[in-house]
Write a protein that holds these residues in place. Structure first.
Motif, PDB file in Angstrom:
ATOM      1  N   GLN A  15       0.805  -1.222   0.000  1.00  0.00           N
ATOM      2  CA  GLN A  15       0.000   0.000   0.000  1.00  0.00           C
ATOM      3  C   GLN A  15       0.840   1.275   0.000  1.00  0.00           C
ATOM      4  OE1 GLN A  15      -2.815  -0.313   3.241  1.00  0.00           O
ATOM      5  NE2 GLN A  15      -3.326  -2.427   2.703  1.00  0.00           N
ATOM      6  N   GLY A  16       2.160   1.109   0.023  1.00  0.00           N
ATOM      7  CA  GLY A  16       3.042   2.273  -0.029  1.00  0.00           C
ATOM      8  C   GLY A  16       3.063   3.089   1.249  1.00  0.00           C
ATOM      9  N   ARG A  17       2.788   2.454   2.387  1.00  0.00           N
ATOM     10  CA  ARG A  17       2.770   3.186   3.667  1.00  0.00           C
ATOM     11  C   ARG A  17       4.191   3.191   4.235  1.00  0.00           C
ATOM     12  NH1 ARG A  17       0.046   0.433   7.179  1.00  0.00           N
ATOM     13  NH2 ARG A  17      -0.794  -1.307   5.990  1.00  0.00           N
ATOM     14  N   LEU A  18       4.936   4.200   3.862  1.00  0.00           N
ATOM     15  CA  LEU A  18       6.362   4.273   4.180  1.00  0.00           C
ATOM     16  C   LEU A  18       6.616   4.369   5.683  1.00  0.00           C
ATOM     17  CD1 LEU A  18       9.139   4.363   2.851  1.00  0.00           C
ATOM     18  CD2 LEU A  18       8.931   6.850   2.730  1.00  0.00           C
ATOM     19  N   LEU A  19       5.868   5.213   6.380  1.00  0.00           N
ATOM     20  CA  LEU A  19       6.066   5.392   7.818  1.00  0.00           C
ATOM     21  C   LEU A  19       5.765   4.097   8.571  1.00  0.00           C
ATOM     22  CD1 LEU A  19       6.792   7.299  10.106  1.00  0.00           C
ATOM     23  CD2 LEU A  19       4.394   8.023  10.199  1.00  0.00           C
ATOM     24  N   SER A  20       4.683   3.442   8.214  1.00  0.00           N
ATOM     25  CA  SER A  20       4.339   2.165   8.857  1.00  0.00           C
ATOM     26  C   SER A  20       5.427   1.134   8.615  1.00  0.00           C
ATOM     27  CB  SER A  20       3.005   1.654   8.319  1.00  0.00           C
ATOM     28  OG  SER A  20       1.960   2.546   8.616  1.00  0.00           O
ATOM     29  N   LEU A  21       5.957   1.134   7.400  1.00  0.00           N
ATOM     30  CA  LEU A  21       7.006   0.169   7.060  1.00  0.00           C
ATOM     31  C   LEU A  21       8.248   0.400   7.917  1.00  0.00           C
ATOM     32  CD1 LEU A  21       7.460  -2.128   4.952  1.00  0.00           C
ATOM     33  CD2 LEU A  21       8.618  -0.437   3.539  1.00  0.00           C
ATOM     34  N   LYS A  22       8.637   1.649   8.068  1.00  0.00           N
ATOM     35  CA  LYS A  22       9.811   1.958   8.902  1.00  0.00           C
ATOM     36  C   LYS A  22       9.582   1.537  10.341  1.00  0.00           C
ATOM     37  CE  LYS A  22      11.507   5.961   6.257  1.00  0.00           C
ATOM     38  NZ  LYS A  22      11.744   7.424   6.296  1.00  0.00           N
ATOM     39  N   THR A  23       8.364   1.770  10.836  1.00  0.00           N
ATOM     40  CA  THR A  23       8.044   1.420  12.222  1.00  0.00           C
ATOM     41  C   THR A  23       8.097  -0.091  12.425  1.00  0.00           C
ATOM     42  OG1 THR A  23       6.598   3.353  12.396  1.00  0.00           O
ATOM     43  CG2 THR A  23       6.311   1.605  14.038  1.00  0.00           C
ATOM     44  N   ILE A  68      13.626   1.406   1.320  1.00  0.00           N
ATOM     45  CA  ILE A  68      13.731   1.151   2.764  1.00  0.00           C
ATOM     46  C   ILE A  68      14.020  -0.328   3.022  1.00  0.00           C
ATOM     47  CG2 ILE A  68      12.390   1.050   4.901  1.00  0.00           C
ATOM     48  CD1 ILE A  68      13.385   3.829   4.229  1.00  0.00           C
ATOM     49  N   LEU A  69      13.335  -1.207   2.306  1.00  0.00           N
ATOM     50  CA  LEU A  69      13.536  -2.648   2.484  1.00  0.00           C
ATOM     51  C   LEU A  69      14.940  -3.062   2.056  1.00  0.00           C
ATOM     52  CD1 LEU A  69      10.052  -3.843   1.180  1.00  0.00           C
ATOM     53  CD2 LEU A  69      10.925  -4.175   3.501  1.00  0.00           C
ATOM     54  N   LEU A  70      15.393  -2.534   0.945  1.00  0.00           N
ATOM     55  CA  LEU A  70      16.734  -2.890   0.462  1.00  0.00           C
ATOM     56  C   LEU A  70      17.812  -2.353   1.403  1.00  0.00           C
ATOM     57  CD1 LEU A  70      16.188  -2.272  -3.353  1.00  0.00           C
ATOM     58  CD2 LEU A  70      16.658  -4.476  -2.263  1.00  0.00           C
ATOM     59  N   GLU A  71      17.630  -1.158   1.902  1.00  0.00           N
ATOM     60  CA  GLU A  71      18.594  -0.594   2.848  1.00  0.00           C
ATOM     61  C   GLU A  71      18.640  -1.397   4.140  1.00  0.00           C
ATOM     62  OE1 GLU A  71      17.349   3.424   3.300  1.00  0.00           O
ATOM     63  OE2 GLU A  71      18.373   4.144   1.482  1.00  0.00           O
ATOM     64  N   ALA A  72      17.506  -2.041   4.465  1.00  0.00           N
ATOM     65  CA  ALA A  72      17.457  -2.868   5.672  1.00  0.00           C
ATOM     66  C   ALA A  72      17.990  -4.278   5.431  1.00  0.00           C
ATOM     67  CB  ALA A  72      16.017  -2.935   6.190  1.00  0.00           C
TER      68      ALA A  72
END
Length: 329
Positions: free
Chosen positions: A80-88, A121-125
């Motif tokens: 869903q492209g929820r960047l903040l939720s993904l980071k959390t 974000i996923l690749l950086e992680a």
């Protein structure tokens, strides 16, 4: 208990109990095997939801716990492209390579949804850039399927493998068949083999001709794709003639397509074209008209330079008009 049962020896009654327990165990095992086969059938057919429902209902897998049979919160946030939720969620320790029942990762979901921020974000992680689903699809394949050039560029930057030696789903063929020329250009720039031949698909050029994707046909030809290489003996010109695309026909002829090439049915491109169609007229006219000396020279020079060095044509010490002519500009 009846009188007859009371008169039976105790050992015989005990053996009947064991036999009943064994029968129940075998029946339960049979049901589990049957459900496993059914679940696998749904996975192969691509019905992930039904497979997950079977797992949840019959194996006691809770769909609300982000289990192996279901999408995790990371999958939902990435899709869903929820960047903040993904980071959390990543900060809370969720597995960035969590798998669904058909081995889809959150990175797959982000690329399919064209959410380049989530993919980054996923690749950086540390997400696996070359993860494959049960059907062999990679995040790069999903990005090419969606036409997300930004995701394709990002994945290639993180080491995504553009081509596989095995017959896994090909990002190049997917981009060519869907007309995503920007994705195709990035793949070509990464050094792929533009003539990669997959037995059940053929070459990217053949696939683009079948799908009538003019821009992709043009990019592949400009990049030095073999105009004669298609699917088995079927050439790209055969595919274009069947689809009645005059613009693609003219492009292929300009790049030296052989109008006399025969497929497995011993048919030439003109034989597979619709009778009395414009495509048939173009092919018949080309057959009756000798190729010009300029055209023959251009084809010979391009073949001599070689596909791997065509990008060096602008650096040749030649007049601009000749360099443009060699590059079909």
């Amino acid at each position: 208990m009846t009188v007859l049962e009371e008169n039976r020896p105790f050992a015989q009654q005990l053996s009947n109990v064991y036999f009943t327990i064994l029968s129940l165990f075998c029946f339960k095992l049979f049901v589990k095997i049957s459900l496993a086969i059914l679940s696998h059938f749904y996975i192969v057919k691509g019905n992930r939801k039904e497979a997950a429902r079977i797992a949840a209902e019959f194996y006691g897998v809770s769909q609300g716990q982000g289990s192996w049979a279901d999408r995790s919160p990371l999958h939902e946030a990435a899709s869903q492209g929820r960047l903040l939720s993904l980071k959390t969620l990543i900060a809370q320790g969720y597995n960035i390579d969590a798998l669904t029942i058909d081995q889809v990762t959150p990175l797959h979901e982000a690329c399919l949804g064209d959410h380049v921020g989530c993919a980054r974000i996923l690749l950086e992680a540390g997400a696996n850039v070359n993860a494959t689903t049960i059907d062999g699809m990679t995040p790069l394949f999903n990005a090419c399927s969606r036409g997300s050039a930004s995701c394709v560029e990002l994945l290639l930057e993180y080491g995504a493998k553009a081509q596989w030696e095995t017959c896994l789903p090909s990002p190049t063929h997917e981009a060519a068949s869907r007309g995503h020329s920007d994705c195709l250009e990035l793949l070509i720039s990464s050094g792929i083999d533009v003539d990669q031949d997959i037995p059940h698909l053929g070459t990217p050029l053949y696939v683009a001709c079948v799908s009538q994707q003019k821009q992709c046909v043009r990019k592949l030809l400009y990049s030095g794709a073999n105009v004669q290489k298609g699917k088995f003996l079927e050439t790209p010109l055969h595919a274009a003639a069947r689809q009645s695309s005059t613009e693609i026909i003219n492009m292929l002829l300009d790049f030296g397509a052989d109008i006399n090439a025969k497929n497995t049915d011993f048919q030439r491109p003109v034989d597979v074209a619709s009778p009395r169609s414009l495509v048939e007229s173009i092919l018949l006219l080309h057959e009756a008209t000798p190729c010009s000396l300029c055209q023959l020279c251009r084809l010979h020079i391009r073949n001599y330079i070689g596909r791997g060095r065509l990008h060096l044509v602008p650096q040749l010490q030649l007049p601009t008009i000749l360099k443009d002519f060699l590059q079909y500009r």
